[in-house]
Design an enzyme around this catalytic site. Structure first.
Site, mmCIF file in Angstrom:
data_model
loop_
_atom_site.group_PDB
_atom_site.id
_atom_site.type_symbol
_atom_site.label_atom_id
_atom_site.label_comp_id
_atom_site.label_asym_id
_atom_site.label_seq_id
_atom_site.Cartn_x
_atom_site.Cartn_y
_atom_site.Cartn_z
ATOM 1 N N TYR A 108 0.844 -1.202 0.000
ATOM 2 C CA TYR A 108 0.000 0.000 0.000
ATOM 3 C C TYR A 108 0.870 1.239 0.000
ATOM 4 C CZ TYR A 108 -3.155 3.649 1.577
ATOM 5 O OH TYR A 108 -3.861 4.806 1.664
ATOM 6 N N GLU A 196 -3.434 7.488 -4.194
ATOM 7 C CA GLU A 196 -3.299 6.192 -3.522
ATOM 8 C C GLU A 196 -3.081 5.076 -4.530
ATOM 9 O OE1 GLU A 196 -5.927 4.548 0.007
ATOM 10 O OE2 GLU A 196 -6.834 3.995 -1.892
#
Ligand code: GDP
Ligand code: MN
Length: 386
Positions: A108, A196
């Site tokens: 992530y 993101e």
């Protein structure tokens, strides 16, 4: 403003972030053609402004052009419901068709604005491919952060530290620092408010690729990010938010309670939300009409609020500075006359021309719940909403 995944990936690629090969398609045949170009083994991904598409049936693996056509036929035209969209979901008008990645590991990576620090922060975790909120709640030690001090900018050592912390060492260190730095550059160059990549994928053959991408751009940057703002997809936005913007009515924000709020100024909007919550209620939305100074603007604003099916009561909370409360009162009365707000309506006016404003309300003969104070107004609105 939110970008679609395919738009975000094009932006990231421009800044040196490796992304899978692929293109966007609006028909099943187009999806099949792209899949054929890519050798058949592809992933077909719904383009909608939400995460959690995988779990919602919006991401499908296909092993041939025919399978890709079928997957696209299933996805295009669907109303995609995820944990982020609410029960009505979002319409899907296109799919991104990409080469399938052979996934070894999922990580992530994101850049967001840390409001308390007053600067962007880069967040990285070895626990990718899942909800980062869950990771933060259950295993906070798996979250690594580096603040971007605007006076010196993002530093190379910070990128390396994040790479090491998430296990991207050895041969992966260089591509990892390049990817992280590229994401930060894209964020800064585009006036991002959130960028993101979840997941960043380590492939079985040792490559690092952005398998997903989410990118939000600061709405206040529209004047200098023209190219990006041309990519805006209004079909993904709340109809009433778009209507309010198009009518030049300032800010309409949809929330999940049952009290519709007409306010002026961001500070008063926040204070009104707080007062409602304090009284045990919850706002359904708020529309900040700023200094709108015509009854027509107030009518248009109340029409938007009144049309929200969640609204059980309306609270008009206006402090007249530049805005004149007599004009607001005229608008409220007119909106009621036109039947645009049939919900019980609490009105609290203070400031410029308040005597004239209250007189208009009194003489209208229209049923309104009046309040003088702030807390009283909030309390009556909560009561009226039941
Ligand atoms: P999201 O659910 O909206 O966040 O969409 P993602 O693009 O993150 O896809 C969800 C999940 O699908 C990923 O976490 C992966 O596990 C899987 N996925 C996406 N692309 C590929 C791919 O190319 N190959 C494989 N094997 N899985 C993929
Ligand atoms: Mn994802």
């Amino acid at each position: 403003m939110k970008l679609h995944e395919y738009q975000a990936k094009a932006l990231l690629a421009k800044h040196g972030v490796p992304v899978p090969q692929g293109r966007v398609a609006t028909t099943p045949d187009e999806a099949a053609a792209i899949a054929a170009e890519l050798g058949g083994k592809v992933v077909v991904k719904a383009q909608a402004h939400t995460g959690g598409r995988g779990k919602g049936g919006g991401v499908k693996l296909a092993n041939s052009a025919d399978e890709a056509r079928q997957a696209a036929a299933d996805i295009i035209g669907m109303q995609l419901v995820t944990h982020q969209t609410g029960p009505s979901g979002l319409p899907v008008h296109s799919v991104l068709v990409e080469e399938q990645l052979d996934i070894e590991r999922e990580l992530y990576l994101s850049v967001v604005i840390d409001n308390s620090a007053g600067m962007p922060v880069v967040i990285a975790s070895a626990a990718g491919g899942m909800d980062i909120e869950e990771v933060a709640a259950n295993t906070p030690e798996q979250i690594h952060q580096a603040r971007i001090d605007p006076t010196v900018g993002f530093q190379g050592f910070q990128a390396r530290a994040l790479a090491f912390a998430t296990g991207l060492d050895g041969d992966l260190l260089r591509p990892a620092t390049a990817l992280i730095t590229g994401l930060v550059r894209a964020f800064e160059a585009s006036d991002g408010s959130l960028a993101e990549i979840n997941p960043v994928v380590v492939t079985k053959d040792g490559k690092l690729v952005a398998a997903d991408a989410k990118f939000n751009i600061d709405d206040n940057a529209d004047f200098r990010q023209k190219e990006l703002f041309e990519q805006r997809d209004r079909s993904q936005e709340d109809d009433r938010e778009v209507e309010a913007q198009d009518a030049g009515l300032g800010n309409y924000v949809k929330l999940d309670g049952d009290i519709g709020c007409l306010v002026n100024g961001a500070g008063l909007a926040m204070a009104t939300m707080d007062a409602i919550m304090f009284q045990g209620g919850a706002p359904a939305n708020f529309l900040d009409i700023g200094t709108a100074n015509s009854p027509e603007a107030v009518v248009a604003a109340l029409k938007i609020i009144g049309a929200d099916p969640d609204v059980k009561a309306v609270l008009v909370n206006i402090f007249g500075g530049l805005a004149r409360t007599d004009i607001i009162a005229e608008g409220v009365v007119e909106a009621k006359r036109q039947g645009l707000i049939d919900q019980p309506t609490v009105v609290r006016l203070a400031g410029t021309n308040v005597e004239a404003g209250l007189k208009i309300l009194d003489e209208s003969g229209i049923e309104l719940i009046r309040a003088d104070g702030f807390a009283e107004a909030a309390q009556k609105a909560v009561q009226a909403a039941g």
